[in-house]
Structure formats: C-alpha cells, structure tokens
Motif scaffolding. Structure first.
Motif, PDB file in Angstrom:
ATOM      1  N   ASP A   1       0.847  -1.191   0.000  1.00 56.27           N
ATOM      2  CA  ASP A   1       0.000   0.000   0.000  1.00 56.27           C
ATOM      3  C   ASP A   1       0.889   1.250   0.000  1.00 56.27           C
ATOM      4  O   ASP A   1       2.041   1.194   0.433  1.00 56.27           O
ATOM      5  CB  ASP A   1      -0.938  -0.031   1.211  1.00 56.27           C
ATOM      6  CG  ASP A   1      -0.251   0.395   2.489  1.00 56.27           C
ATOM      7  OD1 ASP A   1      -0.057   1.597   2.686  1.00 56.27           O
ATOM      8  OD2 ASP A   1       0.112  -0.511   3.278  1.00 56.27           O
TER       9      ASP A   1
ATOM     10  N   CYS B   1       1.776   0.808   5.431  1.00 53.26           N
ATOM     11  CA  CYS B   1       1.566   0.316   6.796  1.00 53.26           C
ATOM     12  C   CYS B   1       2.857  -0.348   7.293  1.00 53.26           C
ATOM     13  O   CYS B   1       3.788  -0.559   6.519  1.00 53.26           O
ATOM     14  CB  CYS B   1       0.394  -0.664   6.841  1.00 53.26           C
ATOM     15  SG  CYS B   1       0.757  -2.290   6.168  1.00 53.26           S
TER      16      CYS B   1
ATOM     17  N   CYS C   1       3.641  -3.568   5.128  1.00 57.77           N
ATOM     18  CA  CYS C   1       4.040  -3.292   3.742  1.00 57.77           C
ATOM     19  C   CYS C   1       5.409  -2.620   3.705  1.00 57.77           C
ATOM     20  O   CYS C   1       6.195  -2.834   2.783  1.00 57.77           O
ATOM     21  CB  CYS C   1       2.993  -2.425   3.041  1.00 57.77           C
ATOM     22  SG  CYS C   1       1.485  -3.333   2.610  1.00 57.77           S
TER      23      CYS C   1
ATOM     24  N   CYS D   1      -0.803  -6.865   4.986  1.00 61.17           N
ATOM     25  CA  CYS D   1      -1.181  -5.443   4.966  1.00 61.17           C
ATOM     26  C   CYS D   1      -2.298  -5.164   5.984  1.00 61.17           C
ATOM     27  O   CYS D   1      -3.264  -5.909   6.092  1.00 61.17           O
ATOM     28  CB  CYS D   1      -1.650  -5.049   3.563  1.00 61.17           C
ATOM     29  SG  CYS D   1      -2.088  -3.299   3.458  1.00 61.17           S
ATOM     30  N   ARG D   2      -2.117  -4.057   6.719  1.00 56.26           N
ATOM     31  CA  ARG D   2      -3.056  -3.743   7.796  1.00 56.26           C
ATOM     32  C   ARG D   2      -4.139  -2.761   7.390  1.00 56.26           C
ATOM     33  O   ARG D   2      -5.149  -2.648   8.087  1.00 56.26           O
ATOM     34  CB  ARG D   2      -2.283  -3.149   8.989  1.00 56.26           C
ATOM     35  CG  ARG D   2      -1.392  -4.178   9.685  1.00 56.26           C
ATOM     36  CD  ARG D   2      -0.497  -3.504  10.718  1.00 56.26           C
ATOM     37  NE  ARG D   2      -1.275  -2.747  11.707  1.00 56.26           N
ATOM     38  CZ  ARG D   2      -1.829  -3.281  12.801  1.00 56.26           C
ATOM     39  NH1 ARG D   2      -1.675  -4.566  13.040  1.00 56.26           N
ATOM     40  NH2 ARG D   2      -2.499  -2.533  13.633  1.00 56.26           N
ATOM     41  N   ASN D   3      -3.932  -1.979   6.312  1.00 58.64           N
ATOM     42  CA  ASN D   3      -4.920  -0.939   5.996  1.00 58.64           C
ATOM     43  C   ASN D   3      -5.769  -1.235   4.762  1.00 58.64           C
ATOM     44  O   ASN D   3      -6.637  -0.432   4.404  1.00 58.64           O
ATOM     45  CB  ASN D   3      -4.234   0.437   5.881  1.00 58.64           C
ATOM     46  CG  ASN D   3      -3.257   0.495   4.718  1.00 58.64           C
ATOM     47  OD1 ASN D   3      -3.364  -0.266   3.759  1.00 58.64           O
ATOM     48  ND2 ASN D   3      -2.294   1.400   4.802  1.00 58.64           N
TER      49      ASN D   3
HETATM   50 ZN   LIG Z   1      -0.092  -2.284   3.994  1.00 60.23          ZN
END
Ligand SMILES: [Zn+2]
Length: 348
Positions: A93, A97, A100, A108-110
């Motif tokens: 992203d 994040c 990433c 990936c968290r977002n």
């Molecule tokens: Zn991410």
C-alpha cells in the motif's frame, strides 16, 4: 495486442479486446511476453461483478493474476531475455503500513494494497505485460507449461511457513495432516505436506474426476464424507473449502497442540447451530491454534518456486485439466464439472 478485460461491478462484461494498448513503461522495467494465465474462483467473482476494482484512469480491468511469461527485455539486468517468470500479484500500500513497509504486503493492515488483475492494477491476461524486477519471480525452465501454478502455490507456501512458525512455540513433532478440499489449493497444500514427509489425508465432497488419483499419487489417502466421520484427530489441518460445516468440523479435529489453518473464503450469510462453548473448551484444553491466511510475499513466492521445481512435472500437469487457446478464450471462463485448474494459453 490482445487482453481479456471486464468492467468491474458490471456482470458479464467479460470480453477480448484486440487493440489493447501496449504496457506502459511505468508499469515496470521488465517486459514479459505472456505464455498463459490460470483461472480461479476470484476471476469468476470479478466476472460476476461481485469483486474487483479498475486500474486508476480506466473503467476496465485486465483479468489474470496467475501468470506465466517469458522475459523479452530487462534493462536492469536482474533478469535475462528468455527467463521464465511469474508476476507477484499484490503490491504494498502507498502509506505504507508497518507490514508493507518491510515487504510483508501479504499482512497489509490498511487494505490499501493493490493486486494485478483484481484490485487497481491491470492483470496478466494480455499478450505483453511489464513488472518491476522485484515483483518478478524466476521459474525453473522445466516449468514452461506449468509455472502458472506458482501463484496458488505461493498461497500454500505461506500457509505452511506460518504453520511451522506457530508450531515453533513449543516442542512439536507433527506426523499427520488433514487437507479438507481437493481443489487446486487443497491439492497443492497436500503436495507441500507430502514433500515434508507427513502422513497426508485429503477429504473431498465427491470422488469424481482426477482428484482421488492425484491424491494417491502423492502417497496420500483420499476420503469422502465429513471431517467428523473420519473419527480421528490430526496434528495439522488445512481447511481449503470455506464451507461453514467443514470449517467447524476441521476446528474440532485438531490433536493436542494441533494447528488448524483456514484458507477458504466463505460467502457468509449462512448460520448453523453450533456449540461454541464446547469448541472453546477443546481449543483451550489442547493448546490448539486456529488461524487464517491469505496472499503471499516475495519470500513465499520463492519457496513456492522451489516446491514446484521439486515436484513431479507429470503430477502438476494432471492438475491442469483444460488448456484453452486464446482464440477460444470464453471456454476458459465457462466451468466444466471435472475441472481442477483451467488455463488460458496465449502462446502455442
Ligand atoms: Zn499495507
């Protein structure tokens, strides 16, 4: 050049475009000529308008995330003309994040990652594509007709890596593995289990087609019926169906210290009567772990390339039940009853 495109969100907009523009230089330094793409359930969800997001500046999305191609040119020198490659699907992203930022885009968290042929990046179902060198994975030359299996194999390579990392929490000497579901992900999960020397059992809804023979060719045992009916527990369970009753049964069949890995995506909206207290009790008293996994980062793609290079090419080719030439492209997206993996071929 030719490309298979859809208008995301618009059902039945799948078409072959004959005059699709050549890939833009800013898509990446490595120019690749397509050999084939694999077709999977995600493609069908996108075709049905349930999923998918067009590339920025376009209303359309080129399909295809299970790629195989041959390098035409790489001015960076990382790859050589003629090299067999597959393209990594997910890109980090833009924020990025914390995951990433360190190359763990699979974690990936977002949710702002992009994915070739799925979410905001053109796919690989076109005559030529471009990719940055660090998103190209080189394949053993003997996989010239099989390398489109790398993407689904990367998903199971990540699953196995995480199973082993979780298992490392204590002394753990697993011997038995149950794979629920004998689709492409289940069969590849069983292949990686067999490569690790485990006693492997594969359960599938039906015994039609090539699936039982493919399982037995791995030295594994094929079963039909329910997980519960197997009447035993397993050190490792890989759930590859996403079917709610199979998921619940799988969580209940882990041996002491066992690990249950969920890879199937359920559609939701279906409720079953279930004793959550009994499940909690079983998980707690046996130190069980249930975890979900999706996607793969570069390390997993490399592990997958090693696993495919070590596999029997005849076995891998039996997994590919139909090869459709680009001139008959629509047949590749029309499922048939005994399909395991269908591929669309650009070259031949
Ligand atoms: Zn991410």
């Amino acid at each position: 050049m030719r490309a298979i495109t859809v208008t995301p969100g618009k059902p039945n907009s799948l078409r072959l475009v004959e005059d699709f523009p050549e890939p833009d230089a800013d898509e990446g330094a490595v120019l690749v000529e397509a050999i084939a793409v694999g077709v999977c359930g995600t493609d069908h969800e996108i075709i049905n308008g349930e999923y998918g997001e067009a590339a920025p500046g376009s209303t359309d999305l080129v399909l295809g995330h299970e790629s195989l191609g041959r390098v035409v040119d790489d001015p960076t020198g990382a790859l050589s003309p003629g090299d067999l490659v597959a393209g990594i699907v997910r890109y980090p992203d833009p924020v990025p994040c914390t995951n990433c930022a360190v190359g763990e885009w699979d974690m990936c968290r977002n949710g702002q990652y992009t994915e070739h042929g799925i979410k905001g990046l053109q796919g690989f179902a076109r005559d030529r594509w471009r990719i940055p060198p660090k998103f190209a994975v080189r394949l053993d030359p003997k996989l010239a007709e099989l390398g489109m299996l790398l993407e689904p194999t990367s998903v199971v390579a990540k699953a196995w890596e995480h199973i082993e990392r979780i298992g490392g929490r204590a002394n753990w000497e697993p011997k038995t593995v149950l794979v629920a579901g004998a689709g492409p992900i289940g069969l590849l999960a069983a292949l990686l289990a067999a490569q690790r020397g485990f006693e492997v059992h594969v359960l599938n809804r039906s015994a039609n087609g090539e699936k039982p023979a493919l399982v037995e060719a791995l030295g594994a045992r094929f079963h039909t019926g329910t997980v519960h009916e197997l009447g035993r527990e397993f050190d490792i369970v890989l759930e590859c169906t996403g079917a709610p009753p199979v998921v619940l049964d799988s969580m209940c069949q882990a041996a002491p210290n066992g690990i249950v890995c969920l890879t199937g995506v359920s559609s939701g909206g279906r409720t079953i009567d279930f004793d959550a207290g009994a499940l909690n009790r079983a998980l707690v008293l046996e130190n069980n772990v249930v975890f979900g996994t999706v996607n793969a980062n570069r390390r997993h793609w490399e592990l997958a390339a090693e696993a495919l290079a070590a596999a029997d090419p005849d076995w891998l080719s039996r997994m590919i039940t139909r090869r459709v030439p680009i001139d008959e492209w629509s047949k590749a997206y029309s499922p048939e009853p005994d399909d395991i993996k269908v591929v669309l071929e650009f070259e031949r």
